[in-house]
Scaffold this active site. Structure first.
Site, PDB file in Angstrom:
ATOM      1  N   SER A 273       0.765  -1.186   0.049  1.00 39.71           N
ATOM      2  CA  SER A 273      -0.126   0.017   0.035  1.00 39.71           C
ATOM      3  C   SER A 273       0.997   1.398  -0.030  1.00 39.71           C
ATOM      4  CB  SER A 273      -0.892   0.004   1.237  1.00 39.71           C
ATOM      5  OG  SER A 273      -2.134   0.516   1.025  1.00 39.71           O
ATOM      6  N   HIS A 419      -7.626  -5.728  -0.197  1.00 40.09           N
ATOM      7  CA  HIS A 419      -6.388  -5.151  -0.060  1.00 40.09           C
ATOM      8  C   HIS A 419      -5.560  -5.438   1.259  1.00 40.09           C
ATOM      9  CE1 HIS A 419      -4.018  -1.257  -0.500  1.00 40.09           C
ATOM     10  NE2 HIS A 419      -4.304  -0.997   0.917  1.00 40.09           N
TER      11      HIS A 419
HETATM   12  C1  GCU Z   1      -5.469   4.863   1.488  1.00 40.83           C
HETATM   13  C2  GCU Z   1      -4.967   5.497   0.374  1.00 40.83           C
HETATM   14  C3  GCU Z   1      -3.794   4.662  -0.501  1.00 40.83           C
HETATM   15  C4  GCU Z   1      -2.971   3.911   0.117  1.00 40.83           C
HETATM   16  C5  GCU Z   1      -3.745   3.097   1.552  1.00 40.83           C
HETATM   17  C6  GCU Z   1      -2.896   2.507   2.518  1.00 40.83           C
HETATM   18  O1  GCU Z   1      -6.446   3.699   0.994  1.00 40.83           O
HETATM   19  O2  GCU Z   1      -6.021   6.089  -0.376  1.00 40.83           O
HETATM   20  O3  GCU Z   1      -3.157   5.542  -1.356  1.00 40.83           O
HETATM   21  O4  GCU Z   1      -2.168   3.088  -0.353  1.00 40.83           O
HETATM   22  O5  GCU Z   1      -4.493   4.194   2.129  1.00 40.83           O
HETATM   23  O6  GCU Z   1      -1.615   2.755   2.598  1.00 40.83           O
HETATM   24  O7  GCU Z   1      -3.245   1.866   3.184  1.00 40.83           O
END
Ligand code: GCU
Length: 437
Positions: A273, A419
């Site tokens: 992420s 995710h």
């Molecule tokens: C949010 C953000 C993302 C990121 C994510 C994370 O969803 O919008 O860009 O990758 O957090 O790091 O958990």
């Protein structure tokens, strides 16, 4: 009597100001309520900036031209327009804090090592948690930042509990500090035993040791510690948190190069992420990382920004203004005007091994955009004499879910699920690393 009209006037004025304010917040660019597009047919028209043509329009046809001309100019564009410029590397010092001879079900030696670095204004100490396979001499390693403290990756109570600022999470972290109940909460993302079983070491660091993840105008953490060294960087190019975390990863690698149990020339940088965006930027900047893994990194990571599907540049800059440099704001709702796009970031990792992973339930990160960026980057890999994705051409279509493509130097998979980082993801990285690390 005389106060009555002025009171009315004041009320009227206040109403007018209120209406104007409302109209402004509803219509000002970047301020209107963001509604993500998930419809492929509504993707704006775009043309990707080329990988193998220089900014002045010259074709890039040799490895030498890539290394001496195109790679430096792309790196400079990502530095000034996206992530920001970090100061030069500074010296580190290290201290062994504790050792356990019996970690990961008795299969690993686990150490905690403090690595400290800093400048004229202060210093940063990050604690490395290191698992090395027992009986190995010098192990290749996976290095990655974690979100919730080293103690969150393994329930063993002998791991030190982080006392640093931490994002609150319902039922886990309150008052921005971790407590005993957060031990092991992220263990499923860090299968230390599986990793050492495959002959690799695992090294992780709490990302907040390097820079706490909130907007403080770039003053705490690494930004504060290296403020003097960064003082001559133009304001719009000042390094954001992603650049700060990436800088910390490079300092961790400085240490790993000196660690007698790790082979510092065989280190894969891994991240999920926002920390996947970070591993890509670390890998692009620091060619000592032999392999780079982006797990669900999305916008500002492996996904093409010009598709503007799911999260967009405007949205990420609004929600997380401290992640990138201020120049990046210019591309809010204006992706086409950005001189770079993320396939070029992936190309900066060539010819080193690169793995990009997406998840079906992570449309916010635009899995297709992550896949397309990887296939575009293939051109740089071929120019540098590798086989890229492994066959004669990069794959034309996205693979089915859970059908990893990992026979070449670029790997990609779309995992079923949300995710996250799962055992499936790690199994692919480990197989890929067996050949490429
Ligand atoms: C949010 C953000 C993302 C990121 C994510 C994370 O969803 O919008 O860009 O990758 O957090 O790091 O958990």
């Amino acid at each position: 009597m005389s106060t009555q009209p002025s009171k009315m006037l004041l009320t009227l004025k206040l109403i007018t100001v209120g209406v104007l304010l409302l109209a402004f917040t509803a219509t000002a660019p970047g301020q209107a309520k963001f509604v993500a597009n998930y419809d492929e047919s509504k993707i704006p028209e775009y043309q990707l900036p080329p990988i193998l043509t220089s900014q002045s329009g010259q074709p890039i046809e040799s490895a030498e031209q890539w290394q001496n001309q195109r790679r430096p100019e792309l790196l400079e564009l990502f530095t000034t327009q996206v992530y920001g410029r970090a100061p030069k590397a500074v010296a580190i010092s290290s201290k062994l804090i504790r050792t356990s001879m019996d970690a990961a079900n008795g299969k690993a030696i686990r150490r905690e090592v403090d690595v400290t670095f800093g400048g004229e204004s202060g210093s940063v100490t990050m604690r490395l948690l290191i698992y090395t396979p027992k009986n190995a001499i010098k192990s290749p390693a996976f290095l990655g930042l974690n979100f919730q403290g080293n103690h969150s990756i393994d329930p063993d109570p002998s791991i030190s509990l982080s006392d640093r600022w931490m994002r609150n999470r319902e039922g886990i972290t309150e008052n921005n500090r971790a407590d005993e109940s957060s031990r092991g909460v992220a263990a499923s993302r860090w299968p230390a035993e599986l990793i050492v079983d495959h002959g690799f070491a695992l090294v992780t660091i709490y990302y907040g040791d390097i820079d706490p993840d909130f907007d403080d105008q770039f003053s705490n953490g690494i930004h504060g510690a290296l403020a003097t060294e960064a003082s001559d960087i133009p304001a719009d190019e000042k390094w954001g948190s992603i650049a700060g975390w990436a800088y910390g990863l490079s300092r961790a690698l400085d240490y790993l190069e000196t660690d007698s149990m790790i082979d510092g020339s065989r280190v894969a940088v891994f991240g999920h992420s926002r920390l996947g965006k970070t591993s890509l930027w670390a890998g692009a900047n620091d060619p000592r990382f032999k392999m780079v893994i982006s797990n669900n990194s999305g916008c500002g990571g492996a996904a093409l920004s010009r598709r503007a599907i799911g999260e967009t540049i405007g949205r990420i800059n609004t929600s997380f203004p401290h992640w990138f440099c201020d120049n990046y704001l210019k591309y809010n709702e204006n992706e086409n005007s950005c001189p770079v796009d993320q396939h070029q970031l992936l190309a900066l990792i060539a010819p080193r091994a690169l793995y990009v992973a997406s998840a079906t339930g992570d449309q916010w990160a635009d899995p297709k955009g992550e896949f397309l960026a990887s296939t575009e980057a293939d051109a740089a890999y071929r120019l540098l004499g590798t086989q890229g994705f492994g066959s004669s051409h990069p794959p034309a279509n996205m693979p089915e879910a859970d059908q990893a493509i990992r026979s070449g130097v670029i790997g990609y998979h779309l995992r079923t699920g949300k995710h996250d980082v799962t055992t499936y993801d790690w199994e692919q990285y480990l197989e890929f690393a067996k050949r490429n690390l």
